[in-house]
Design a protein around this motif. Structure first.
Motif, PDB file in Angstrom:
ATOM      1  N   ILE A 243       0.852  -1.190   0.000  1.00 37.57           N
ATOM      2  CA  ILE A 243       0.000   0.000   0.000  1.00 37.57           C
ATOM      3  C   ILE A 243       0.887   1.239   0.000  1.00 37.57           C
ATOM      4  CG2 ILE A 243      -1.793   1.284   1.227  1.00 37.57           C
ATOM      5  CD1 ILE A 243      -2.624  -1.384   2.522  1.00 37.57           C
ATOM      6  N   VAL A 244       0.626   2.146  -0.924  1.00 33.21           N
ATOM      7  CA  VAL A 244       1.366   3.401  -1.025  1.00 33.21           C
ATOM      8  C   VAL A 244       0.386   4.549  -0.849  1.00 33.21           C
ATOM      9  CG1 VAL A 244       2.907   4.819  -2.431  1.00 33.21           C
ATOM     10  CG2 VAL A 244       2.973   2.319  -2.640  1.00 33.21           C
ATOM     11  N   GLU A 245       0.603   5.345   0.185  1.00 32.57           N
ATOM     12  CA  GLU A 245      -0.225   6.525   0.427  1.00 32.57           C
ATOM     13  C   GLU A 245       0.560   7.775   0.047  1.00 32.57           C
ATOM     14  OE1 GLU A 245      -2.963   4.852   4.144  1.00 32.57           O
ATOM     15  OE2 GLU A 245      -1.379   6.333   4.540  1.00 32.57           O
ATOM     16  N   VAL A 246      -0.096   8.696  -0.634  1.00 34.94           N
ATOM     17  CA  VAL A 246       0.538   9.931  -1.103  1.00 34.94           C
ATOM     18  C   VAL A 246      -0.045  11.106  -0.336  1.00 34.94           C
ATOM     19  CG1 VAL A 246       0.995  11.408  -3.100  1.00 34.94           C
ATOM     20  CG2 VAL A 246       0.912   8.920  -3.380  1.00 34.94           C
ATOM     21  N   TYR A 247       0.834  11.994   0.134  1.00 31.28           N
ATOM     22  CA  TYR A 247       0.430  13.130   0.956  1.00 31.28           C
ATOM     23  C   TYR A 247       0.981  14.431   0.376  1.00 31.28           C
ATOM     24  CZ  TYR A 247      -0.955   9.843   4.622  1.00 31.28           C
ATOM     25  OH  TYR A 247      -1.575   8.847   5.330  1.00 31.28           O
ATOM     26  N   LYS A 248       0.247  15.502   0.615  1.00 21.51           N
ATOM     27  CA  LYS A 248       0.732  16.858   0.355  1.00 21.51           C
ATOM     28  C   LYS A 248       1.289  17.414   1.654  1.00 21.51           C
ATOM     29  CE  LYS A 248      -0.836  21.537  -0.784  1.00 21.51           C
ATOM     30  NZ  LYS A 248      -2.012  22.403  -1.125  1.00 21.51           N
ATOM     31  N   ILE A 249       2.511  17.942   1.590  1.00 22.54           N
ATOM     32  CA  ILE A 249       3.134  18.541   2.771  1.00 22.54           C
ATOM     33  C   ILE A 249       2.659  19.984   2.890  1.00 22.54           C
ATOM     34  CG2 ILE A 249       5.310  19.096   3.915  1.00 22.54           C
ATOM     35  CD1 ILE A 249       6.634  16.899   2.291  1.00 22.54           C
ATOM     36  N   GLU A 250       2.048  20.293   4.010  1.00 22.68           N
ATOM     37  CA  GLU A 250       1.555  21.645   4.242  1.00 22.68           C
ATOM     38  C   GLU A 250       2.659  22.510   4.849  1.00 22.68           C
ATOM     39  OE1 GLU A 250      -1.147  22.414   2.971  1.00 22.68           O
ATOM     40  OE2 GLU A 250      -2.354  20.590   2.826  1.00 22.68           O
ATOM     41  N   LEU A 251       2.352  23.779   5.039  1.00 24.24           N
ATOM     42  CA  LEU A 251       3.347  24.774   5.417  1.00 24.24           C
ATOM     43  C   LEU A 251       4.079  24.430   6.704  1.00 24.24           C
ATOM     44  CD1 LEU A 251       4.632  27.480   4.702  1.00 24.24           C
ATOM     45  CD2 LEU A 251       2.827  28.611   6.011  1.00 24.24           C
ATOM     46  N   LEU A 252       3.375  23.957   7.716  1.00 23.55           N
ATOM     47  CA  LEU A 252       3.971  23.720   9.025  1.00 23.55           C
ATOM     48  C   LEU A 252       4.424  22.273   9.229  1.00 23.55           C
ATOM     49  CD1 LEU A 252       1.563  25.867  11.234  1.00 23.55           C
ATOM     50  CD2 LEU A 252       3.801  26.500  10.296  1.00 23.55           C
ATOM     51  N   GLY A 253       4.435  21.472   8.165  1.00 24.33           N
ATOM     52  CA  GLY A 253       4.933  20.112   8.263  1.00 24.33           C
ATOM     53  C   GLY A 253       3.876  19.053   8.457  1.00 24.33           C
ATOM     54  N   ASN A 254       2.615  19.448   8.682  1.00 22.73           N
ATOM     55  CA  ASN A 254       1.536  18.466   8.666  1.00 22.73           C
ATOM     56  C   ASN A 254       1.250  18.071   7.232  1.00 22.73           C
ATOM     57  OD1 ASN A 254       0.624  18.020  11.440  1.00 22.73           O
ATOM     58  ND2 ASN A 254       0.185  20.218  11.427  1.00 22.73           N
ATOM     59  N   CYS A 255       0.699  16.882   7.054  1.00 28.85           N
ATOM     60  CA  CYS A 255       0.461  16.369   5.713  1.00 28.85           C
ATOM     61  C   CYS A 255      -1.013  16.057   5.505  1.00 28.85           C
ATOM     62  CB  CYS A 255       1.295  15.109   5.466  1.00 28.85           C
ATOM     63  SG  CYS A 255       3.060  15.456   5.314  1.00 28.85           S
ATOM     64  N   THR A 256      -1.487  16.349   4.295  1.00 31.91           N
ATOM     65  CA  THR A 256      -2.869  16.091   3.906  1.00 31.91           C
ATOM     66  C   THR A 256      -2.910  14.908   2.956  1.00 31.91           C
ATOM     67  OG1 THR A 256      -3.417  18.439   4.124  1.00 31.91           O
ATOM     68  CG2 THR A 256      -4.916  17.075   2.829  1.00 31.91           C
ATOM     69  N   PHE A 288       4.004   7.327   2.066  1.00 37.58           N
ATOM     70  CA  PHE A 288       4.027   6.442   3.222  1.00 37.58           C
ATOM     71  C   PHE A 288       3.731   5.042   2.714  1.00 37.58           C
ATOM     72  CE2 PHE A 288       1.782   4.435   6.877  1.00 37.58           C
ATOM     73  CZ  PHE A 288       2.814   4.495   7.800  1.00 37.58           C
ATOM     74  N   VAL A 289       4.568   4.062   3.089  1.00 39.16           N
ATOM     75  CA  VAL A 289       4.483   2.711   2.540  1.00 39.16           C
ATOM     76  C   VAL A 289       4.203   1.716   3.666  1.00 39.16           C
ATOM     77  CG1 VAL A 289       5.722   0.917   1.276  1.00 39.16           C
ATOM     78  CG2 VAL A 289       6.079   3.317   0.692  1.00 39.16           C
ATOM     79  N   MET A 290       3.300   0.779   3.403  1.00 46.80           N
ATOM     80  CA  MET A 290       3.030  -0.282   4.377  1.00 46.80           C
ATOM     81  C   MET A 290       2.552  -1.534   3.646  1.00 46.80           C
ATOM     82  SD  MET A 290      -0.391   1.284   6.148  1.00 46.80           S
ATOM     83  CE  MET A 290      -1.639   2.125   5.167  1.00 46.80           C
ATOM     84  N   LEU A 291       2.520  -2.640   4.385  1.00 42.43           N
ATOM     85  CA  LEU A 291       2.023  -3.913   3.879  1.00 42.43           C
ATOM     86  C   LEU A 291       0.737  -4.265   4.607  1.00 42.43           C
ATOM     87  CD1 LEU A 291       5.320  -6.031   3.952  1.00 42.43           C
ATOM     88  CD2 LEU A 291       4.387  -4.749   2.013  1.00 42.43           C
ATOM     89  N   ASP A 292      -0.172  -4.905   3.889  1.00 44.32           N
ATOM     90  CA  ASP A 292      -1.340  -5.536   4.506  1.00 44.32           C
ATOM     91  C   ASP A 292      -1.127  -7.041   4.364  1.00 44.32           C
ATOM     92  OD1 ASP A 292      -3.742  -6.299   5.533  1.00 44.32           O
ATOM     93  OD2 ASP A 292      -4.992  -5.246   4.073  1.00 44.32           O
ATOM     94  N   VAL A 293      -0.640  -7.670   5.435  1.00 39.99           N
ATOM     95  CA  VAL A 293      -0.162  -9.054   5.386  1.00 39.99           C
ATOM     96  C   VAL A 293      -1.311 -10.014   5.686  1.00 39.99           C
ATOM     97  CG1 VAL A 293       1.476 -10.708   6.347  1.00 39.99           C
ATOM     98  CG2 VAL A 293       2.129  -8.300   6.102  1.00 39.99           C
TER      99      VAL A 293
END
Length: 715
Positions: A243-256, A288-293
């Motif tokens: 599973i690959v999740e893609v995020y936008k990095i916001e100004l203060l370092g939080n991600c959407t 962000f990368v993870m496995l669903d085992v």
């Protein structure tokens, strides 16, 4: 509430149903193709299965022949892959549409299919197997029911694009300020053990996360045109989804969160992440990368790495540096050899497209055949997968048959393809030479001599950061890796079971305003494979030239556990792990286990921990200085790496970049003249942007994600 018995029966029925659905019948064809396959893979319009209209590409060796991995003195059966020879996996019930305009036709024993080429619908770019049998095993592990159906042809419509052998080579060029070009690089994740079912996170390698609210996220940044993940599974089997999740990095370092993609996990497989592209990466991105085992057996460890292509504009004159990899010396072979592996070298991140070159030159000495020196055919391939020319050489009879072999140029499309492929597995670069007489017989090679020349050389973008036209982004005020030089060498005259010398020199800048403006990292060691013995570097000399006065240049040495600990744990010797991974990558392609591969990795450097070590500076002329390291007589530290920061008053307060040139390197008794360029950013803070564009992260300096503001020295 449902009874336990009923719930168990329902679960068993569900498992059976899932297995029946998952085990889809597929036909496997052994294909000869007019079209070399890269990231645009075959699709059959109208076909519908779990991978959309896509056909799965599985690489298998065209042939396997006896060979030698030169720098480890290991003999092994070495495979040669070919991008026009592969397996194609087609659903058994495929019903193609003939209404779509075809770009090629797949002619099989079961009929002809129209084919078009594009990025993969189902996400899998390709799978690498060691044999057809290995390929069938991998397909079964993916929940497919494969049936080998024989040979097939993939024939291009109209004039085929022969790619490979027919491609006209392009001349390398130096990047010019103001130009825009493609930059290739990688991301590195921690190899992760699978010890349970459910979600298993694959965190980025390093000490920092790209997102405050998503721990372990990897920094992608801006203007990423292409993104591919590669997976390696060791020590067991895993049935899981990637599973690959893609995020936008916001100004203060939080991600959407922007979206996610799910793929069926398979070994030695590349995946296309379509959510990262030129449109989405107008924003600053992270993954962000993870496995669903679902299940696992043995003690599996899953390795994930990524390859990326960025669009970058070269604006200020310091964002690029160079990487050069050399080989020199003589090697005793004394055996029949069809394949020679020259490498592996670390594939440093940031390769700038259209800049690769090579001056690889070697002399082969072979036994005459019935008193005659037959003509020798040599095919050069990058990582044993893509061609860079086939040439015929005539031998001179001097008791032995002497052949002078040289590579006229590197085929840029082949290099781009294999660099992008290798980065997806954290791998490196090697030349694989396929040698045979023109009548097809295998030569008995007595010895080989490699000229002191570049095996690979290219310009590299220093870090993932982009530039902006208004002023210099503040990220560039902080340290980055500019240039690197790697060499393997032996004594000029070959001796039985020789030692191999492995050396590495890197140039990194420090932060604007710091006392020391640049930093050398120097590593060297003799390795004796047959003896499992290592001798650490005892002396080194590096000549540095700059268009400024070097009078008063001062250099000092440090060891990791003191002043440099702020950089990253063991960051300066990340090459130790990288070289091992590069060796593993080359041997993975060969399907063999390296007996002495680990000996090529550099040791943890603790340079000046013992009394008697010394660093001196010798001024050669107004523009050139020699930095000299000598290990003390009583030094007993297991280290082959020394860190040398240096300073000179002429670098202070400059508002323009400074070009450094490494004109000469001597590591113990191995000397070479690399003419390696490196660049130091301007030293005045007012020319940098107050409002930074980039997150303060970097991946390419240590091939691990660390803080962008990490520095080396605090006065």
């Amino acid at each position: 509430m449902t009874s336990p018995k009923l719930r168990g029966g329902s679960l068993a029925a569900l498992v059976v149903l899932v297995l029946l659905v998952a085990a889809e019948r597929v036909y496997v064809y052994e294909v000869e193709s007019d079209v070399p396959i890269t990231e645009d893979v075959p699709h059959v319009p109208g076909v519908s299965w779990r991978f959309g209209e896509q056909l799965l590409v599985v690489w298998v060796p065209r042939d396997v022949a006896p060979g030698i991995i030169l720098f480890t003195n290991e003999t092994a059966p070495i495979p040669l892959y070919d991008r026009t020879y592969f397996l194609l996996v087609v659903p058994a019930d495929a019903r193609p549409s003939h209404r779509t305009e075809a770009e090629a036709f797949l002619k099989t024993p079961d009929g002809t299919y129209p084919v078009v080429f594009r990025k993969p619908d189902g996400g899998i770019i390709d799978i690498t197997a060691h044999s057809i049998e290995d390929a069938l095993t991998i397909l079964k592990q993916m929940g497919l029911q494969p049936e080998y159906r024989g040979r097939a042809e993939l024939i291009a419509k109209g004039d085929p694009d022969a790619g490979g052998e027919a491609a006209a080579p392009t001349l390398p060029r130096r990047p010019s300020v103001g130009s825009t070009f493609d930059v290739y690089g990688g991301l590195y994740f921690r190899e992760t053990p699978v010890t349970r079912t459910g979600l298993v996170v694959i965190p980025v390698r390093g000490t920092q996360s790209a997102c405050i609210n998503v721990r372990g996220a990897a920094y992608v940044g801006y203007d990423a045109k292409s993104f591919a993940l590669g997976t390696l599974i060791r020590g067991g089997a895993v049935d899981a989804d990637l599973i690959v999740e893609v995020y936008k990095i916001e100004l203060l370092g939080n991600c959407t969160f922007l979206g996610s993609q799910r793929f069926r996990l398979a070994n030695r497989t590349r995946y296309w992440v379509s959510l990262i592209n030129s449109t989405t990466s107008v924003d600053e991105l992270a993954v962000f990368v993870m496995l669903d085992v679902r299940s696992f057996s043995g003690q599996p460890r899953v390795g994930v790495n990524a390859s990326l292509i960025y669009a970058r504009t070269y604006r200020y004159g310091f964002e690029v540096g160079e990487f050069a990899a050399r080989a020199a010396g003589g090697f005793v072979v004394r055996r029949e050899v069809r394949r020679v592996v020259i490498g592996p070298y670390v594939a440093y991140d940031g390769y700038v497209a259209q800049t690769v070159s090579s001056s690889l030159t070697l002399t082969l000495a072979t036994e005459p055949v019935n008193g005659v020196c037959k003509d020798l055919r040599v095919r050069f391939t990058i990582n044993g997968r893509s061609p860079s020319g086939t040439y015929i050489y005539r031998g001179r009879h001097l008791g032995l048959c002497i052949y002078d072999v040289y590579l006229p140029n590197v085929w840029e499309p082949s290099f781009q393809t294999e660099y992008f492929y290798a980065k997806a597995f954290g791998g490196g670069l090697a030349w694989v030479l396929d040698i045979e007489y023109t009548d097809g017989s295998t030569p008995y090679v007595v010895a080989m001599f490699l000229k002191n020349a570049d095996a690979f050389r290219y310009w590299r973008w220093a870090e993932q950061w982009k530039t902006i036209p208004e002023d210099i982004d503040a990220s560039w005020m902080y340290p980055f890796l500019s240039s690197a030089f790697e060499i393997y060498a032996t004594p000029t005259e070959p001796i039985p079971a020789p030692g191999i010398y492995h050396g590495l020199v890197t140039v990194r800048t420090d932060s604007v305003g710091q006392l020391f403006r640049a930093m050398l990292s120097i590593s060297g060691r003799y390795t004796y494979p047959g003896l499992d013995r290592v001798v650490y570097m005892k002396k080194a000399e590096v000549d540095i030239a700059m268009p400024l006065s070097v009078w008063g240049l001062y250099a000092g040495g440090f060891y990791l556990d003191d002043l440099l600990s702020s950089v990253a744990p063991r960051g300066w010797v990340r090459e130790a792990f990288d070289v091992k991974r590069v060796v593993d990558f080359i041997l993975m392609l060969a399907g063999v286990v390296g007996r002495v591969a680990g000996l090529l990795g550099f040791a943890t450097g603790e340079g000046l921990k013992s009394a008697g070590d010394s660093i001196m500076v010798q001024t050669l002329d107004y523009y050139t200085a020699r930095i000299i390291y000598r290990r003390g007589w009583y030094t007993n530290v297991a280290s082959d790496t020394i860190i040398i920061p240096f300073r000179t008053h002429s670098l202070y307060g400059r508002d323009t970049p400074t070009e450094l040139e490494i004109t000469r390197i001597c590591l113990d008794n191995i000397c070479t003249n690399p003419s390696l360029k490196a660049y130091v950013q301007p030293d005045t803070s007012y020319i940098y942007s107050i409002k930074t564009v980039h997150a303060f992260l970097k991946n390419w300096m240590f091939r691990a994600q660390v803080s962008g503001v990490a520095s080396y020295y605090r006065p």
